[in-house]
Design a protein around this motif. Structure first.
Motif, PDB file in Angstrom:
ATOM      1  N   PRO A  56       0.813  -1.230   0.000  1.00 28.69           N
ATOM      2  CA  PRO A  56       0.000   0.000   0.000  1.00 28.69           C
ATOM      3  C   PRO A  56       0.845   1.277   0.000  1.00 28.69           C
ATOM      4  O   PRO A  56       0.477   2.265  -0.654  1.00 28.69           O
ATOM      5  N   LEU A  57       1.976   1.253   0.701  1.00 24.14           N
ATOM      6  CA  LEU A  57       2.803   2.472   0.725  1.00 24.14           C
ATOM      7  C   LEU A  57       3.492   2.703  -0.621  1.00 24.14           C
ATOM      8  O   LEU A  57       3.661   3.852  -1.045  1.00 24.14           O
ATOM      9  N   ILE A  58       3.847   1.622  -1.304  1.00 22.14           N
ATOM     10  CA  ILE A  58       4.395   1.778  -2.662  1.00 22.14           C
ATOM     11  C   ILE A  58       3.357   2.485  -3.540  1.00 22.14           C
ATOM     12  O   ILE A  58       3.674   3.416  -4.293  1.00 22.14           O
ATOM     13  N   GLY A  59       2.091   2.061  -3.410  1.00 19.43           N
ATOM     14  CA  GLY A  59       1.021   2.698  -4.194  1.00 19.43           C
ATOM     15  C   GLY A  59       0.877   4.174  -3.867  1.00 19.43           C
ATOM     16  O   GLY A  59       0.820   5.026  -4.758  1.00 19.43           O
ATOM     17  N   ALA A  60       0.851   4.505  -2.576  1.00 15.33           N
ATOM     18  CA  ALA A  60       0.663   5.915  -2.173  1.00 15.33           C
ATOM     19  C   ALA A  60       1.859   6.763  -2.620  1.00 15.33           C
ATOM     20  O   ALA A  60       1.690   7.913  -3.066  1.00 15.33           O
ATOM     21  N   THR A  61       3.065   6.201  -2.534  1.00 10.03           N
ATOM     22  CA  THR A  61       4.259   6.955  -2.942  1.00 10.03           C
ATOM     23  C   THR A  61       4.247   7.194  -4.447  1.00 10.03           C
ATOM     24  O   THR A  61       4.598   8.284  -4.929  1.00 10.03           O
ATOM     25  N   ALA A  62       3.820   6.178  -5.198  1.00 10.44           N
ATOM     26  CA  ALA A  62       3.747   6.346  -6.655  1.00 10.44           C
ATOM     27  C   ALA A  62       2.716   7.421  -7.009  1.00 10.44           C
ATOM     28  O   ALA A  62       2.929   8.222  -7.926  1.00 10.44           O
ATOM     29  N   ALA A  63       1.600   7.444  -6.269  1.00 13.22           N
ATOM     30  CA  ALA A  63       0.580   8.468  -6.536  1.00 13.22           C
ATOM     31  C   ALA A  63       1.187   9.855  -6.324  1.00 13.22           C
ATOM     32  O   ALA A  63       1.022  10.763  -7.157  1.00 13.22           O
ATOM     33  N   TYR A  64       1.908  10.037  -5.225  1.00 12.28           N
ATOM     34  CA  TYR A  64       2.572  11.326  -5.001  1.00 12.28           C
ATOM     35  C   TYR A  64       3.681  11.568  -6.035  1.00 12.28           C
ATOM     36  O   TYR A  64       3.975  12.720  -6.376  1.00 12.28           O
ATOM     37  N   GLY A  65       4.288  10.485  -6.545  1.00 17.61           N
ATOM     38  CA  GLY A  65       5.299  10.631  -7.602  1.00 17.61           C
ATOM     39  C   GLY A  65       4.698  11.293  -8.832  1.00 17.61           C
ATOM     40  O   GLY A  65       5.312  12.151  -9.479  1.00 17.61           O
ATOM     41  N   ILE A  66       3.463  10.900  -9.164  1.00 13.78           N
ATOM     42  CA  ILE A  66       2.770  11.536 -10.299  1.00 13.78           C
ATOM     43  C   ILE A  66       2.522  13.012  -9.986  1.00 13.78           C
ATOM     44  O   ILE A  66       2.723  13.898 -10.826  1.00 13.78           O
ATOM     45  N   TRP A  98      -2.354  -0.157  -9.531  1.00 15.20           N
ATOM     46  CA  TRP A  98      -3.689   0.339  -9.160  1.00 15.20           C
ATOM     47  C   TRP A  98      -3.643   1.847  -8.899  1.00 15.20           C
ATOM     48  O   TRP A  98      -4.449   2.607  -9.429  1.00 15.20           O
ATOM     49  N   ALA A  99      -2.666   2.276  -8.091  1.00 10.84           N
ATOM     50  CA  ALA A  99      -2.590   3.703  -7.727  1.00 10.84           C
ATOM     51  C   ALA A  99      -2.273   4.555  -8.962  1.00 10.84           C
ATOM     52  O   ALA A  99      -2.843   5.636  -9.155  1.00 10.84           O
ATOM     53  N   LEU A 100      -1.373   4.055  -9.810  1.00 15.39           N
ATOM     54  CA  LEU A 100      -1.013   4.828 -11.009  1.00 15.39           C
ATOM     55  C   LEU A 100      -2.221   4.954 -11.937  1.00 15.39           C
ATOM     56  O   LEU A 100      -2.450   6.010 -12.533  1.00 15.39           O
ATOM     57  N   GLU A 101      -2.997   3.883 -12.038  1.00 20.12           N
ATOM     58  CA  GLU A 101      -4.180   3.969 -12.908  1.00 20.12           C
ATOM     59  C   GLU A 101      -5.231   4.901 -12.324  1.00 20.12           C
ATOM     60  O   GLU A 101      -5.914   5.620 -13.057  1.00 20.12           O
ATOM     61  N   GLU A 102      -5.359   4.893 -11.008  1.00 22.11           N
ATOM     62  CA  GLU A 102      -6.278   5.855 -10.371  1.00 22.11           C
ATOM     63  C   GLU A 102      -5.848   7.284 -10.716  1.00 22.11           C
ATOM     64  O   GLU A 102      -6.668   8.151 -10.998  1.00 22.11           O
ATOM     65  N   MET A 103      -4.532   7.538 -10.658  1.00 26.00           N
ATOM     66  CA  MET A 103      -4.015   8.878 -10.956  1.00 26.00           C
ATOM     67  C   MET A 103      -4.289   9.228 -12.418  1.00 26.00           C
ATOM     68  O   MET A 103      -4.765  10.329 -12.730  1.00 26.00           O
ATOM     69  N   LEU A 104      -4.005   8.299 -13.325  1.00 20.81           N
ATOM     70  CA  LEU A 104      -4.272   8.561 -14.751  1.00 20.81           C
ATOM     71  C   LEU A 104      -5.741   8.868 -14.974  1.00 20.81           C
ATOM     72  O   LEU A 104      -6.100   9.804 -15.695  1.00 20.81           O
ATOM     73  N   GLY A 105      -6.597   8.086 -14.321  1.00 19.61           N
ATOM     74  CA  GLY A 105      -8.046   8.282 -14.454  1.00 19.61           C
ATOM     75  C   GLY A 105      -8.449   9.691 -14.036  1.00 19.61           C
ATOM     76  O   GLY A 105      -9.314  10.307 -14.656  1.00 19.61           O
ATOM     77  N   SER A 106      -7.828  10.211 -12.966  1.00 21.21           N
ATOM     78  CA  SER A 106      -8.194  11.559 -12.490  1.00 21.21           C
ATOM     79  C   SER A 106      -7.622  12.651 -13.383  1.00 21.21           C
ATOM     80  O   SER A 106      -8.163  13.756 -13.428  1.00 21.21           O
ATOM     81  N   ARG A 122      -5.741  13.945  -5.497  1.00 21.09           N
ATOM     82  CA  ARG A 122      -6.042  12.506  -5.655  1.00 21.09           C
ATOM     83  C   ARG A 122      -5.035  11.656  -4.868  1.00 21.09           C
ATOM     84  O   ARG A 122      -5.402  10.648  -4.258  1.00 21.09           O
ATOM     85  N   ALA A 123      -3.760  12.079  -4.854  1.00 18.46           N
ATOM     86  CA  ALA A 123      -2.751  11.321  -4.087  1.00 18.46           C
ATOM     87  C   ALA A 123      -3.090  11.365  -2.592  1.00 18.46           C
ATOM     88  O   ALA A 123      -3.004  10.342  -1.894  1.00 18.46           O
ATOM     89  N   ALA A 124      -3.511  12.534  -2.119  1.00 22.88           N
ATOM     90  CA  ALA A 124      -3.881  12.640  -0.694  1.00 22.88           C
ATOM     91  C   ALA A 124      -5.080  11.752  -0.396  1.00 22.88           C
ATOM     92  O   ALA A 124      -5.144  11.097   0.659  1.00 22.88           O
ATOM     93  N   ALA A 125      -6.016  11.691  -1.351  1.00 24.23           N
ATOM     94  CA  ALA A 125      -7.213  10.847  -1.140  1.00 24.23           C
ATOM     95  C   ALA A 125      -6.815   9.372  -1.110  1.00 24.23           C
ATOM     96  O   ALA A 125      -7.337   8.591  -0.302  1.00 24.23           O
ATOM     97  N   ILE A 126      -5.877   8.976  -1.981  1.00 24.85           N
ATOM     98  CA  ILE A 126      -5.423   7.571  -1.987  1.00 24.85           C
ATOM     99  C   ILE A 126      -4.787   7.235  -0.636  1.00 24.85           C
ATOM    100  O   ILE A 126      -5.027   6.170  -0.053  1.00 24.85           O
ATOM    101  N   ALA A 127      -3.988   8.165  -0.101  1.00 20.59           N
ATOM    102  CA  ALA A 127      -3.348   7.935   1.206  1.00 20.59           C
ATOM    103  C   ALA A 127      -4.425   7.834   2.297  1.00 20.59           C
ATOM    104  O   ALA A 127      -4.389   6.922   3.139  1.00 20.59           O
ATOM    105  N   ASP A 128      -5.386   8.744   2.272  1.00 21.51           N
ATOM    106  CA  ASP A 128      -6.448   8.711   3.293  1.00 21.51           C
ATOM    107  C   ASP A 128      -7.296   7.442   3.181  1.00 21.51           C
ATOM    108  O   ASP A 128      -7.693   6.849   4.186  1.00 21.51           O
TER     109      ASP A 128
END
Ligand code: MRU
Length: 366
Positions: A56-66, A98-106, A122-128
């Protein structure tokens, strides 16, 4: 969760509102240090060298990476490049994709001038969302521990866990540890057997550290000890995390998980997997055949890092010169060995039906 007398998450925004701060997990348990990520490349490197790790943290970090990438290149090609770079960092944990696709979708239909603010939101929402998922896993896992405690008339419940599926592997609470933290809050007497988890020792360095910070009694054991403990009635339940779970219930998790599941089956010990829904890959059917297993640098097997009595951190070699080493980072535990999944939506059987019942929308769209 607690570090000393403060509460932390594993990832947060610094005071400038843009720099991403994380705990450098390569320095634990001996040093508690933060890292500042200011670019997509910083985020990618932090995932690759496992300064941040855990699905899960890899996902959240990737979201913030975007989000970091959108500061300098909010164009279509900037977005695609960031996606490709981050996706290549680690292959097994599906939360990354999953997280990267969520980011692309947004971001796809978002004009370039709005992309930075949309991406951060969106990254903050994924973390929350991760925090809420784990909180719910804790709530649904608690009755399993309460039942054991009641059966033992309040005597200590012995839980075995592998690797670190604790709060350090997520944004907060952890997955496998969420029911434990919840049970602690309910006054259940707990003791955790912590597999050291060679080669990178996430159990010895991270799980033991976070349980210690939280005041949960625990003992670190060499990875080969679990079977012996189970034969002697010293393990009441095994709870692990997962990096990717197929729609049929096969579980990829840290190397060595499969052996624990075999020993648990042979000894009639319940083997549960704490499973947040973003870790389910509904597109896969056969975990052994289809889940990509990361192979890492053999040096992680050949060497070991620790603190000397003088207080310096050193890395030493443990192999004879000339011996080869191989480093498979994950293995797959077939669904037939899994007693159940503890998810944010409830406890499920490890089967197509069990997962589809709890997550009907995601099961049918894949
Ligand atoms: O290689 P790591 O440290 O990223 O592996 C972590 C695990 O295997 C965890 O058990 C898994 O990611 C679940 S974390 C809630």
């Amino acid at each position: 969760m607690r570090v000393g007398d403060r509460n932390y998450r594993t990832i947060w925004l610094a005071d400038d509102g843009e720099t991403v701060a994380v705990i450098d997990q390569t320095r634990l348990p001996h040093r508690f240090e933060h890292l500042a990520l200011t670019s997509c490349e910083d985020a990618a490197k932090a995932i690759e060298r496992m300064a941040v790790r855990g699905a899960p943290l890899i996902g959240a970090t990737a979201a913030y990476g975007i989000a970091l990438a959108m500061r300098s290149s909010p164009t279509e090609s900037g977005l695609q490049q960031a996606y490709t770079r981050l996706l290549a960092t680690r292959p097994t944990a599906v939360n990354l994709r999953w997280a990267l696709e969520e980011m692309l979708g947004s971001l796809r239909d978002c004009p370039p001038e709005d992309r930075q603010s949309t991406a951060y939101a969106r990254a903050a929402a994924i973390a929350d969302e991760d925090v809420e998922i784990n909180r719910a896993i804790g709530r649904h896992g608690l009755p399993l521990l309460q039942e054991i405690a009641a059966r033992k008339n309040g005597a200590q419940v012995n839980v075995l866990t592998h690797c670190n599926a604790g709060w350090l592997a997520t944004v907060d609470w952890g997955t496998a540890t969420a029911p434990l933290y919840r049970a602690q809050g309910e006054g259940i007497a707990l003791h955790v057997w912590v597999d050291e988890t060679r080669p990178r020792n996430q159990g010895a360095s991270l799980t033991a550290w976070e349980l210690g910070q939280q005041g949960i009694p625990h003992s670190v054991i060499a990875d080969n000890t679990g079977g012996h403990l189970m034969q002697h009635g010293l393990v009441d339940i095994v709870i692990t995390g997962t990096d990717r779970t197929t729609r049929t219930g096969d579980v990829a998790n840290k190397i060595g998980t499969y052996l624990k599941a075999l020993a648990a089956k042979d000894n009639g010990v319940p083997f549960y997997v704490a499973l947040p829904s973003p870790t389910i890959d509904f597109g896969l059917t056969d975990g052994v055949a289809e889940i990509p297993i990361e192979q890492r640098n053999p040096d992680e097997v050949a060497k070991i890092t620790g603190e000397t009595e003088a207080g310096t951190i050193e890395t030493i070699s443990v192999l004879p010169k000339g011996s080869a080493a191989v480093n498979y980072a994950f293995d797959v535990t077939p669904a037939r060995l899994v007693t159940g999944f503890i998810t944010e939506a409830g406890v499920a059987e490890a089967s197509v039906e069990g997962l589809a019942d709890l997550f009907p929308d995601r099961a049918t769209t894949c």
